[in-house]
Write a protein that holds these residues in place. Structure first.
Motif, PDB file in Angstrom:
ATOM      1  N   GLU A 168      64.677 -90.168 -37.514  1.00 42.03           N
ATOM      2  CA  GLU A 168      64.049 -88.866 -37.242  1.00 42.03           C
ATOM      3  C   GLU A 168      65.027 -87.931 -36.509  1.00 42.03           C
ATOM      4  O   GLU A 168      65.070 -86.726 -36.774  1.00 42.03           O
ATOM      5  N   ALA A 169      65.824 -88.497 -35.605  1.00 40.49           N
ATOM      6  CA  ALA A 169      66.812 -87.680 -34.878  1.00 40.49           C
ATOM      7  C   ALA A 169      67.807 -87.061 -35.865  1.00 40.49           C
ATOM      8  O   ALA A 169      68.164 -85.886 -35.746  1.00 40.49           O
ATOM      9  N   MET A 225      69.047 -95.670 -43.816  1.00 37.16           N
ATOM     10  CA  MET A 225      68.803 -96.634 -42.737  1.00 37.16           C
ATOM     11  C   MET A 225      67.381 -97.173 -42.820  1.00 37.16           C
ATOM     12  O   MET A 225      67.144 -98.358 -42.570  1.00 37.16           O
ATOM     13  N   ARG A 226      66.449 -96.314 -43.215  1.00 34.29           N
ATOM     14  CA  ARG A 226      65.059 -96.761 -43.352  1.00 34.29           C
ATOM     15  C   ARG A 226      64.924 -97.759 -44.488  1.00 34.29           C
ATOM     16  O   ARG A 226      64.038 -98.635 -44.462  1.00 34.29           O
ATOM     17  N   PRO A 252      63.621 -97.522 -31.864  1.00 35.57           N
ATOM     18  CA  PRO A 252      63.184 -97.863 -33.218  1.00 35.57           C
ATOM     19  C   PRO A 252      63.969 -97.085 -34.271  1.00 35.57           C
ATOM     20  O   PRO A 252      64.271 -95.903 -34.081  1.00 35.57           O
ATOM     21  N   VAL A 253      64.257 -97.769 -35.353  1.00 35.98           N
ATOM     22  CA  VAL A 253      65.053 -97.140 -36.405  1.00 35.98           C
ATOM     23  C   VAL A 253      64.367 -95.883 -36.931  1.00 35.98           C
ATOM     24  O   VAL A 253      65.033 -94.900 -37.290  1.00 35.98           O
ATOM     25  N   GLY A 258      72.495 -97.095 -34.666  1.00 35.80           N
ATOM     26  CA  GLY A 258      72.203 -97.499 -33.290  1.00 35.80           C
ATOM     27  C   GLY A 258      73.403 -97.538 -32.368  1.00 35.80           C
ATOM     28  O   GLY A 258      73.323 -98.038 -31.242  1.00 35.80           O
ATOM     29  N   ASN A 259      74.531 -97.036 -32.851  1.00 34.11           N
ATOM     30  CA  ASN A 259      75.722 -96.960 -32.005  1.00 34.11           C
ATOM     31  C   ASN A 259      75.705 -95.686 -31.176  1.00 34.11           C
ATOM     32  O   ASN A 259      74.992 -94.736 -31.496  1.00 34.11           O
TER      33      ASN A 259
END
Ligand code: NAP
Ligand code: MG
Length: 496
Positions: free
Chosen positions: A74-75, A124-125, A68-69, A174-175
């Motif tokens: 968060e990362a 991104m969010r 999930p985005v 997401g890469n």
């Protein structure tokens, strides 16, 4: 462990969440350019190592791309917190390995890296995609999908910050990544990977760091099974990256060299002008792709500005990069210093006049390191020193008469990355800014790099923009889904 900076004696490759030596066993040395001392060994990756890293990234993509985005974002926030908590450590590592002063690493490189991770976590969010009705019965959904495995190569001038600029958008979209730092300055990125690994922030294979020389690991990464190449460095190597990408039909973004024009009109505020010329060509020892290396000064104010600039350059505190009072440290290595000194000689042979500096330090503690004097040379725009990238604290001062004259000279360059206008007239600043063909132009300031402001080049300075949410486009595919929501067939009828 190496003294107070906490640098390890040796670093391996970081592949699939594991540290290990290069399969061929070869290592390279990373040195402190201020002292010429060895800091650590790094692994010289083989082709098999790089291919293994790309395969690990390919496998990790399956889950990371579906994470999930919110979790990927968060990362990045966790990475930002980790970098911030280790600011002193990372600043000391960077200053030791690169030679840049600690006031820059602790005041710019590391905090800007933190902010870039936070900025892209937020962007991104806020990217929710889009949908529209193209006609009464057709719903069009525009989906953004990650590209896949990204090969990233960065230079030695801002090792950690370039990593942040590249990793943050790639990972949050997401890469998965195979990352190659410069062999001259791999330690801060290896320390970053060690911190991320220790904190367990990313699943194995999402981030892989391969080290080694450009001619080895860089070439192997160019040839590896990746879905995009992202490069920052010289125009010459960048061209090769672009060709490799064209062969594979994959995208490439290129952030390349520059020979930027910093323009000083006679009505410029003297203090702002002095700060601007120093930030332009002395920040990071002049090893900045957007360095204000062509210093255009209005002829009516040439004597006045030369006096002020010369006094300011002579007063700059050049010294130990780890001393917080130091304003200018060492060049990245002896090879780079030699290149800079060669250009000073080329300039003299072309008839240019050295006004300040022009030499390395040959006396005292600075003699053993790669220290260059802050230098100003009076020259012309057609000289090699005004056309080719010197990449050191050497500014070429060129007089001009008026706006048309200076815009023509500013644009008479193969490059178009940065630039500056110093004047009390906002109208004039904006006229000049809009006429100079460059990707970034500063007005009454120079070489500041806030997240959210797009950075990248025109002409031979590259393709693409970074440090703005638009770079997310370069790390994503667009998928369009067209849905018939009407009550019958659409399109041309094929019935009887
Ligand atoms: P470079 O020689 O092009 O090196 C850049 C990176 O490419 C390094 O990691 C290098 O590895 C690697 N490399 C070298 N040869 C390679 C090859 N054949 N295939 C693949 N990778 C290869 O540039 P540099 O001299 O280190 O850096 C200075 C240049 O970068 C300047 O021209 C500067 O303007 C430009 N720059 C541009 C920006 C920007 O944002 N536009 C930012 C910073 C710097 P090794 O170092 O290990 O050999
Ligand atoms: Mg080094």
């Amino acid at each position: 462990m190496n003294g107070t900076t906490g640098i390890q004696d040796g670093y391996g490759l970081y592949i699939n969440g594991q540290w290990r030596p290069a399969s061929g066993g070869a290592t390279l040395e990373s040195c402190n350019p201020a002292t010429a001392e060895r800091l650590a060994t790094i692994a010289d990756a083989t082709k098999a190592d790089v291919d293994e890293a790309a395969a690990a990234a390919r496998a990790a993509f399956e889950t990371w791309s579906r994470t999930p985005v919110a979790d990927r974002s968060e990362a990045l926030l966790d990475i930002a917190d980790l970098v911030e908590a280790n600011l002193d450590h990372l600043a000391a590592v960077e200053s030791s390995d690169n030679g840049k002063p600690i006031r820059e690493t602790s005041g710019a490189d590391v905090p800007l890296s933190v902010d870039h991770f936070r900025y892209f976590a937020g962007c991104m969010r806020a990217d929710e995609g889009s949908a529209t009705m193209t006609d009464a019965s057709t719903l069009s959904i525009i989906l953004r999908e990650p590209l896949g495995v990204i090969g990233q190569i960065v230079p030695w001038n801002f090792p950690l910050l370039m990593a942040a600029w590249k990793l943050a958008p790639a990972l949050v979209a997401g890469n998965t990544v195979v990352f190659k730092p410069s062999s001259a300055t791999s330690l801060s990125v290896l320390e970053l990977a060690r911190l991320i690994d220790g904190a367990g922030i990313l699943p194995p294979g999402v981030l892989n760091v391969i080290t080694g020389s450009g001619g080895h690991s860089g070439e192997y990464l160019k040839a590896a099974d990746v879905d995009k190449l992202a490069f920052t460095g010289s125009t010459e190597v960048g061209r090769g990256i672009g060709l490799a990408a064209a062969e594979k039909i994959i995208p490439a973004t290129l952030e390349l060299g520059g020979k930027s024009a910093s323009i000083f009109f006679d009505d410029a505020d003297p203090d702002v002008a002095v700060n601007g010329v120093q930030m332009g060509i002395l920040f990071n020892q002049g090893q900045v792709c957007s360095a204000g290396s062509r210093i255009f000064v209005q002829a009516s104010a040439l004597d006045r500005f030369m006096e002020a600039f010369s006094a300011a350059f002579t007063a700059v505190r050049v010294g130990d990069p780890l001393d917080p009072r130091t304003q200018m440290g060492a060049q990245v290595d002896e090879r780079q210093l030699t290149r800079i000194l060669d250009y000073v000689e080329i300039g003299k042979a072309e008839g240019a006049e050295v006004a300040v500096g022009g030499s390395r330090y040959t006396q005292g503690p600075l003699a053993k390191g790669a220290f260059m004097q802050p230098t100003l040379i009076l020259g012309r725009n057609d000289m090699r020193i005004a056309r080719e990238e010197i990449f050191g604290p050497v500014g070429v001062v060129i007089p001009f008469e008026d706006e048309d004259d200076v815009v023509a000279m500013a644009n008479d360059s193969d490059y178009g990355l940065g630039g500056g206008v110093f004047t009390a007239s906002l109208d004039r600043a904006l006229r000049v800014a809009t006429r100079v063909r460059t990707g970034r132009i500063w007005v009454n300031q120079y070489n500041v790099f806030p997240a959210g402001a797009p950075f990248g080049g025109y002409k031979d300075s590259g393709i693409g923009r970074e440090t703005h949410k638009m770079v997310l486009d370069a790390y994503q595919q667009t998928k369009n889904i067209l849905i018939n929501i009407g009550s019958g067939p659409v399109g041309l009828p094929y019935g009887a």
